[in-house]
Design a protein around this motif. Structure first.
Motif, mmCIF file in Angstrom:
data_model
loop_
_atom_site.group_PDB
_atom_site.id
_atom_site.type_symbol
_atom_site.label_atom_id
_atom_site.label_comp_id
_atom_site.label_asym_id
_atom_site.label_seq_id
_atom_site.Cartn_x
_atom_site.Cartn_y
_atom_site.Cartn_z
ATOM 1 N N ALA A 104 0.968 11.991 -15.418
ATOM 2 C CA ALA A 104 0.703 10.677 -16.050
ATOM 3 C C ALA A 104 1.173 9.345 -15.076
ATOM 4 N N PRO A 105 0.333 8.485 -14.947
ATOM 5 C CA PRO A 105 0.580 7.464 -13.653
ATOM 6 C C PRO A 105 1.590 6.465 -14.280
ATOM 7 N N SER A 106 2.718 6.159 -13.544
ATOM 8 C CA SER A 106 3.815 5.047 -14.080
ATOM 9 C C SER A 106 3.291 3.775 -13.170
ATOM 10 N N LEU A 107 2.506 3.893 -12.119
ATOM 11 C CA LEU A 107 2.333 2.688 -11.233
ATOM 12 C C LEU A 107 0.853 2.741 -10.985
ATOM 13 N N LEU A 108 0.351 1.468 -10.891
ATOM 14 C CA LEU A 108 -1.116 1.093 -10.255
ATOM 15 C C LEU A 108 -0.956 0.255 -9.177
ATOM 16 N N VAL A 109 -1.607 0.644 -7.988
ATOM 17 C CA VAL A 109 -1.701 -0.370 -6.727
ATOM 18 C C VAL A 109 -3.198 -0.621 -6.439
ATOM 19 N N GLY A 110 -3.292 -1.898 -6.136
ATOM 20 C CA GLY A 110 -4.711 -2.117 -6.065
ATOM 21 C C GLY A 110 -4.611 -3.219 -4.700
ATOM 22 N N HIS A 111 -5.870 -2.902 -3.672
ATOM 23 C CA HIS A 111 -5.812 -3.791 -2.480
ATOM 24 C C HIS A 111 -7.146 -4.587 -2.838
ATOM 25 N N SER A 112 -7.050 -5.842 -2.354
ATOM 26 C CA SER A 112 -8.020 -6.820 -2.683
ATOM 27 C C SER A 112 -8.634 -7.011 -4.027
ATOM 28 N N LEU A 113 -10.039 -6.786 -4.134
ATOM 29 C CA LEU A 113 -10.746 -6.528 -5.420
ATOM 30 C C LEU A 113 -10.187 -5.465 -6.232
ATOM 31 N N GLY A 114 -9.605 -4.537 -5.684
ATOM 32 C CA GLY A 114 -8.924 -3.247 -6.357
ATOM 33 C C GLY A 114 -7.691 -3.871 -7.094
ATOM 34 N N GLY A 115 -7.037 -4.686 -6.662
ATOM 35 C CA GLY A 115 -5.815 -5.336 -7.292
ATOM 36 C C GLY A 115 -6.393 -5.946 -8.424
ATOM 37 N N ALA A 116 -7.406 -6.444 -8.567
ATOM 38 C CA ALA A 116 -7.826 -7.423 -9.900
ATOM 39 C C ALA A 116 -8.463 -6.091 -10.817
ATOM 40 N N ALA A 117 -8.931 -5.111 -10.247
ATOM 41 C CA ALA A 117 -9.160 -3.924 -11.204
ATOM 42 C C ALA A 117 -7.986 -3.374 -11.804
ATOM 43 N N ALA A 118 -6.789 -3.170 -11.092
ATOM 44 C CA ALA A 118 -5.551 -2.604 -11.524
ATOM 45 C C ALA A 118 -5.041 -3.567 -12.471
ATOM 46 N N LEU A 119 -4.932 -4.792 -12.448
ATOM 47 C CA LEU A 119 -4.379 -5.642 -13.329
ATOM 48 C C LEU A 119 -5.127 -5.518 -14.539
ATOM 49 N N LEU A 120 -6.452 -5.449 -14.611
ATOM 50 C CA LEU A 120 -7.433 -5.298 -15.753
ATOM 51 C C LEU A 120 -7.153 -3.811 -16.404
ATOM 52 N N ALA A 121 -6.979 -2.988 -15.666
ATOM 53 C CA ALA A 121 -6.660 -1.644 -16.259
ATOM 54 C C ALA A 121 -5.511 -1.129 -16.625
ATOM 55 N N ALA A 122 -4.431 -1.910 -16.282
ATOM 56 C CA ALA A 122 -2.850 -1.595 -16.570
ATOM 57 C C ALA A 122 -2.667 -1.355 -18.232
ATOM 58 N N ARG A 123 -2.842 -2.266 -18.926
ATOM 59 C CA ARG A 123 -2.599 -2.349 -20.417
ATOM 60 C C ARG A 123 -3.522 -1.271 -21.061
ATOM 61 N N ARG A 124 -4.422 -0.660 -20.452
ATOM 62 C CA ARG A 124 -5.180 0.463 -21.221
ATOM 63 C C ARG A 124 -4.709 1.848 -20.792
ATOM 64 N N LEU A 125 -3.363 1.884 -19.997
ATOM 65 C CA LEU A 125 -2.853 3.217 -19.602
ATOM 66 C C LEU A 125 -1.418 3.135 -20.123
ATOM 67 N N PRO A 126 -1.073 3.580 -21.122
ATOM 68 C CA PRO A 126 0.156 3.462 -21.672
ATOM 69 C C PRO A 126 1.544 3.787 -20.900
ATOM 70 N N SER A 127 1.181 4.816 -19.994
ATOM 71 C CA SER A 127 2.273 5.221 -19.071
ATOM 72 C C SER A 127 2.634 4.302 -17.923
ATOM 73 N N VAL A 128 1.717 3.491 -17.558
ATOM 74 C CA VAL A 128 1.933 2.565 -16.696
ATOM 75 C C VAL A 128 3.344 1.553 -16.813
ATOM 76 N N ARG A 129 4.182 1.427 -15.599
ATOM 77 C CA ARG A 129 5.253 0.752 -15.983
ATOM 78 C C ARG A 129 5.230 -0.319 -14.995
ATOM 79 N N ALA A 130 4.420 -0.297 -14.035
ATOM 80 C CA ALA A 130 4.450 -1.305 -13.047
ATOM 81 C C ALA A 130 3.246 -1.516 -12.287
ATOM 82 N N VAL A 131 2.966 -2.694 -11.620
ATOM 83 C CA VAL A 131 1.642 -3.133 -10.925
ATOM 84 C C VAL A 131 1.767 -3.745 -9.585
ATOM 85 N N ALA A 132 1.224 -3.096 -8.451
ATOM 86 C CA ALA A 132 1.323 -4.005 -7.369
ATOM 87 C C ALA A 132 0.091 -4.116 -6.721
ATOM 88 N N VAL A 133 -0.035 -5.419 -6.187
ATOM 89 C CA VAL A 133 -1.502 -5.789 -5.923
ATOM 90 C C VAL A 133 -1.158 -6.411 -4.305
#
Length: 257
Positions: A104-133
């Motif tokens: 289960a992922p605890s971290l999302l990392v997004g580059h450029s527009l992928g960062g926006a996708a990561a921010l939008l996805a983070a709250r739909r994955l309960p295991s995620v604890r941090a995000v880096a863009v």
């Protein structure tokens, strides 16, 4: 730093399309965390920057899944019919694939527009604890003006021909309409998780002011890393490797083993 073992993987997204990915794992020992890496607009999981970031994360003990969004790279689908919401859904699908694999992922990392996708996805994955863009625009609508040469008149099938660097695409007008109404800064504000913003003062595609705006929008805990001499695509392997190492070190502060 440990070596990297790389594996090809595939899994379906929420629309039934098969997505292709690369899972970067430490050669020795179990990962202490897992991450999903989301690529930039029209890029793929095999972008040099993501390849080296994935290797740096794996070397620091973080399993990293790089995924091709639908219609790009080796994934199924028609890119012209996707959009930012579809990209975010693909990030969620990647996270759920890792969950099913016991990673289960605890971290999302997004580059450029992928960062926006990561921010939008983070709250739909309960295991995620941090995000880096990285090099992410605070305004997806404004980004549209930077990533295409012009909004030409609609071509066949009412699609709009666009040019991104040397690459040519035809996109559905709804792609741009969705971009314009997506509140990326609002997603950062509502994230409710630690956020790391990494941006280069020498980024000519997305100004560093966008990174500053995301940082200002987010609540604490948060961090900002200002790079110099680094382009938007992190084209130099050393830069991408360093960024991956920075993210791993920061994640240690916010992600439980």
């Amino acid at each position: 730093m440990r070596g990297t073992a790389r594996r090809r993987v595939s899994f379906p997204n929420g629309r039934g399309q098969l997505l292709a990915g690369r899972l970067d794992l430490p050669e020795e020992g179990a990962p202490w965390a897992h991450a999903v890496l989301a690529h930039c607009f029209t890029c793929t999981k095999d972008l040099k920057a993501l390849y080296h970031m994935g290797g740096a994360l794996a070397g620091a003990g973080v399993g990293a899944l790089r995924v091709d969004f639908a219609g790009l790279g080796e994934s199924e689908g028609d890119f012209a019919e996707t959009g930012l919401a579809a990209n975010a859904e693909d990030v969620v699908s990647a996270g759920r694939y890792l969950e099913d694999e016991g990673r289960a992922p605890s971290l999302l990392v997004g580059h450029s527009l992928g960062g926006a996708a990561a921010l939008l996805a983070a709250r739909r994955l309960p295991s995620v604890r941090a995000v880096a863009v990285i090099a992410t625009s605070a305004d997806a609508g404004r980004l549209r003006e930077s990533i295409i040469d012009s909004r030409a008149s609609a071509g066949r099938g009412n699609r709009i021909p666009v040019k991104v660097g040397p690459r040519h695409f035809e996109l559905d007008p709804t792609f741009f309409e969705e971009m314009e109404r997506t509140d990326v800064a609002g997603a950062a504000r509502d994230l409710g998780l630690p956020l790391l913003v990494i941006h280069s003062a020498d980024d000519r595609l997305v100004p560093v002011a966008d990174g500053e705006a995301l940082f200002q929008s987010a609540g604490h805990p948060k961090g900002f890393v200002s790079l110099t001499g680094v382009d938007h695509l992190l084209s130099e392997a050393a830069d991408a490797t360093r960024v991956g190492g920075l993210i791993a070190a920061w994640a240690r502060l916010h992600v439980p083993d």
